[in-house]
Motif scaffolding. Sequence first.
Motif, PDB file in Angstrom:
ATOM      1  N   GLN A  70       0.817  -1.212   0.000  1.00 10.13           N
ATOM      2  CA  GLN A  70       0.000   0.000   0.000  1.00 10.13           C
ATOM      3  C   GLN A  70       0.855   1.268   0.000  1.00 10.13           C
ATOM      4  O   GLN A  70       0.436   2.299  -0.533  1.00 10.13           O
ATOM      5  CB  GLN A  70      -0.951  -0.004   1.206  1.00 10.13           C
ATOM      6  CG  GLN A  70      -2.005  -1.091   1.136  1.00 10.13           C
ATOM      7  CD  GLN A  70      -2.608  -1.206  -0.259  1.00 10.13           C
ATOM      8  OE1 GLN A  70      -3.165  -0.249  -0.799  1.00 10.13           O
ATOM      9  NE2 GLN A  70      -2.505  -2.386  -0.852  1.00 10.13           N
ATOM     10  N   ASN A  86       1.583   1.654  -3.594  1.00  6.31           N
ATOM     11  CA  ASN A  86       0.363   2.038  -4.304  1.00  6.31           C
ATOM     12  C   ASN A  86       0.005   3.505  -4.043  1.00  6.31           C
ATOM     13  O   ASN A  86      -0.363   4.241  -4.968  1.00  6.31           O
ATOM     14  CB  ASN A  86      -0.783   1.124  -3.860  1.00  6.31           C
ATOM     15  CG  ASN A  86      -2.026   1.297  -4.705  1.00  6.31           C
ATOM     16  OD1 ASN A  86      -1.958   1.666  -5.879  1.00  6.31           O
ATOM     17  ND2 ASN A  86      -3.173   1.032  -4.127  1.00  6.31           N
ATOM     18  N   THR A  89      -0.269   6.665  -6.673  1.00  5.64           N
ATOM     19  CA  THR A  89      -1.474   7.495  -6.784  1.00  5.64           C
ATOM     20  C   THR A  89      -1.129   8.974  -6.715  1.00  5.64           C
ATOM     21  O   THR A  89      -1.670   9.788  -7.475  1.00  5.64           O
ATOM     22  CB  THR A  89      -2.466   7.131  -5.666  1.00  5.64           C
ATOM     23  OG1 THR A  89      -2.827   5.756  -5.795  1.00  5.64           O
ATOM     24  CG2 THR A  89      -3.724   7.984  -5.759  1.00  5.64           C
ATOM     25  N   TYR A 115     -17.255   8.485  -5.509  1.00  5.08           N
ATOM     26  CA  TYR A 115     -17.384   8.359  -4.058  1.00  5.08           C
ATOM     27  C   TYR A 115     -18.799   8.739  -3.605  1.00  5.08           C
ATOM     28  O   TYR A 115     -19.332   8.146  -2.667  1.00  5.08           O
ATOM     29  CB  TYR A 115     -16.357   9.243  -3.350  1.00  5.08           C
ATOM     30  CG  TYR A 115     -14.989   8.620  -3.277  1.00  5.08           C
ATOM     31  CD1 TYR A 115     -14.647   7.761  -2.240  1.00  5.08           C
ATOM     32  CD2 TYR A 115     -14.042   8.877  -4.259  1.00  5.08           C
ATOM     33  CE1 TYR A 115     -13.391   7.190  -2.171  1.00  5.08           C
ATOM     34  CE2 TYR A 115     -12.774   8.313  -4.203  1.00  5.08           C
ATOM     35  CZ  TYR A 115     -12.459   7.463  -3.155  1.00  5.08           C
ATOM     36  OH  TYR A 115     -11.212   6.894  -3.103  1.00  5.08           O
ATOM     37  N   CYS A 141      -9.801  -4.980  -7.134  1.00  7.70           N
ATOM     38  CA  CYS A 141      -9.823  -3.531  -7.391  1.00  7.70           C
ATOM     39  C   CYS A 141      -8.447  -3.038  -7.821  1.00  7.70           C
ATOM     40  O   CYS A 141      -8.319  -2.269  -8.790  1.00  7.70           O
ATOM     41  CB  CYS A 141     -10.294  -2.778  -6.151  1.00  7.70           C
ATOM     42  SG  CYS A 141     -12.066  -2.904  -5.823  1.00  7.70           S
ATOM     43  N   SER A 142      -7.391  -3.465  -7.116  1.00 10.70           N
ATOM     44  CA  SER A 142      -6.037  -3.041  -7.472  1.00 10.70           C
ATOM     45  C   SER A 142      -5.643  -3.561  -8.847  1.00 10.70           C
ATOM     46  O   SER A 142      -5.010  -2.842  -9.645  1.00 10.70           O
ATOM     47  CB  SER A 142      -5.037  -3.536  -6.417  1.00 10.70           C
ATOM     48  OG  SER A 142      -5.268  -2.939  -5.165  1.00 10.70           O
ATOM     49  N   GLN A 201      -7.485  -1.586 -11.485  1.00 12.02           N
ATOM     50  CA  GLN A 201      -6.922  -0.235 -11.551  1.00 12.02           C
ATOM     51  C   GLN A 201      -5.648  -0.216 -12.385  1.00 12.02           C
ATOM     52  O   GLN A 201      -5.438   0.671 -13.220  1.00 12.02           O
ATOM     53  CB  GLN A 201      -6.622   0.291 -10.148  1.00 12.02           C
ATOM     54  CG  GLN A 201      -7.783   0.982  -9.467  1.00 12.02           C
ATOM     55  CD  GLN A 201      -7.372   1.643  -8.164  1.00 12.02           C
ATOM     56  OE1 GLN A 201      -6.463   1.186  -7.479  1.00 12.02           O
ATOM     57  NE2 GLN A 201      -8.030   2.721  -7.807  1.00 12.02           N
ATOM     58  N   ALA A 216     -11.376   2.830  -6.572  1.00 11.12           N
ATOM     59  CA  ALA A 216     -10.861   3.324  -5.292  1.00 11.12           C
ATOM     60  C   ALA A 216     -11.978   3.433  -4.262  1.00 11.12           C
ATOM     61  O   ALA A 216     -11.783   3.138  -3.076  1.00 11.12           O
ATOM     62  CB  ALA A 216     -10.176   4.677  -5.486  1.00 11.12           C
ATOM     63  N   PHE A 267     -12.480   0.039  -3.091  1.00  7.10           N
ATOM     64  CA  PHE A 267     -11.315  -0.461  -2.359  1.00  7.10           C
ATOM     65  C   PHE A 267     -11.261   0.087  -0.939  1.00  7.10           C
ATOM     66  O   PHE A 267     -10.978  -0.656   0.008  1.00  7.10           O
ATOM     67  CB  PHE A 267     -10.052  -0.058  -3.130  1.00  7.10           C
ATOM     68  CG  PHE A 267      -8.761  -0.492  -2.488  1.00  7.10           C
ATOM     69  CD1 PHE A 267      -8.148  -1.669  -2.863  1.00  7.10           C
ATOM     70  CD2 PHE A 267      -8.134   0.294  -1.515  1.00  7.10           C
ATOM     71  CE1 PHE A 267      -6.953  -2.069  -2.284  1.00  7.10           C
ATOM     72  CE2 PHE A 267      -6.950  -0.084  -0.932  1.00  7.10           C
ATOM     73  CZ  PHE A 267      -6.350  -1.277  -1.318  1.00  7.10           C
ATOM     74  N   ASP A 268     -11.530   1.375  -0.773  1.00  8.29           N
ATOM     75  CA  ASP A 268     -11.269   2.045   0.503  1.00  8.29           C
ATOM     76  C   ASP A 268     -12.029   1.474   1.694  1.00  8.29           C
ATOM     77  O   ASP A 268     -11.443   1.254   2.758  1.00  8.29           O
ATOM     78  CB  ASP A 268     -11.544   3.548   0.367  1.00  8.29           C
ATOM     79  CG  ASP A 268     -10.466   4.257  -0.443  1.00  8.29           C
ATOM     80  OD1 ASP A 268      -9.420   3.628  -0.712  1.00  8.29           O
ATOM     81  OD2 ASP A 268     -10.666   5.429  -0.819  1.00  8.29           O
ATOM     82  N   SER A 326      -0.191  -0.210  -8.837  1.00  8.73           N
ATOM     83  CA  SER A 326      -1.464  -0.880  -8.529  1.00  8.73           C
ATOM     84  C   SER A 326      -1.327  -2.392  -8.675  1.00  8.73           C
ATOM     85  O   SER A 326      -1.876  -3.165  -7.867  1.00  8.73           O
ATOM     86  CB  SER A 326      -2.567  -0.364  -9.457  1.00  8.73           C
ATOM     87  OG  SER A 326      -2.829   1.006  -9.234  1.00  8.73           O
TER      88      SER A 326
END
Length: 402
Positions: free
Chosen positions: A14, A17, A21, A54, A77-78, A81, A113, A116-117, A175
Amino acid sequence: MWRHRDFMLLWGGQTINMTGTQVSQLAVPLVALSVLHASAFQVSLLSAMGFVPYVLAGLPAGALADRFRRRPLMVWCSLFQGLVLGSVPVAVVCGALTLGQLIVVAFIVALLAALFDPAYQSYLPSLLPARQLIDGNGKLGASYAFATVVGQSTAGWLVAALGAAGTIGVDAVSSLMSAASLKLIAAREPSPERRGTRMRAEIGEGLRYVFHDRLMRPVVLANTMVSAGIGASWSLWVLYVVRDLHWPMVVAGLCQGVAAVGGVLGGLCTEPLARRLGLPLLMLATTPMYVLDLVPTVLVGPGLTGQIVVTVGYFVALAGEFAYVNANLSYRQLICPPDLLGRMNATTRWLSWGIRPLFTLIFGLIATWIGVRAALGLAAGLFAFPFAVLVASPLRGRARAR
């Protein structure tokens, strides 16, 4: 924690990643400008794609994070992405990139994202025991600050060396590395209970919990009001120091980079501070520190002395801010029922991301009426509200008990 293989995989993946980002946040609009010769409105539209998913998908994403195992959701998700971001440099090489593709890419990446979050914020309690949870959140929070320093400071160099499209390719690789590191985690995540209810009912259950629980409600409300204050002040701060205090852009960037080191320090110090003070008192002590990056700014004049004073204040502010964010997240994770973690975190993120652009717009209008400096002073006053909410909540009693 340094000997915890699975946590180190999560932390390392992370960190890479998040750094990627930060790099692509500069590279994507540069691709629009340099390759597609986009207008200011088109670049703004591209930036808006980072918020819209979002708002649209934030709450359903929390329900999904509670319906399914979180690590596989994060892996997929990663992975997607990385593939979607990778389509941009490929299209540039083929001479086929269009603004429509770039907008779709920005929307899909933000949507992934948003999915993912909530899973990411809800996964750590299944990986670490409760006694290590604060330390884990502190290290992950420090990684975000570190990624901000490294990503923003190297983005320009990468764009110069690889081109804007090649720099987006770097984020695509980051990612994919995130997906690989998550896949290598050996700890088995318990499967959630199967539900027969509709997603709308599950979303409503999460909202009721956040707004009705006497311990959760003030913590989430304070978090939302902090986000409103950040939205009100961030763009005005940059405008004020560059236009009114006559800072060169490189000085403004250097100030942010040095201050972000304070964020790394705050993240790493969260666990020892929480052990000494307790999470409630730590939140109460660090919430007022948000004004330290605003009050010095509106009081100093142009010149080197003012730049040093603001940078020092910003450094201390970010140290406190990251300690607050990590304490807030850890407290929410510890008091929330495990089967509601995804929806609770999604609701918190939905409120924060929804209110931030609104206050950005409102304070942009206020700045045109009364001036940027006065608007920054009002924005600093907004941070009194989250502190007041926490003081009036049961957290004050728990802090006293500590």
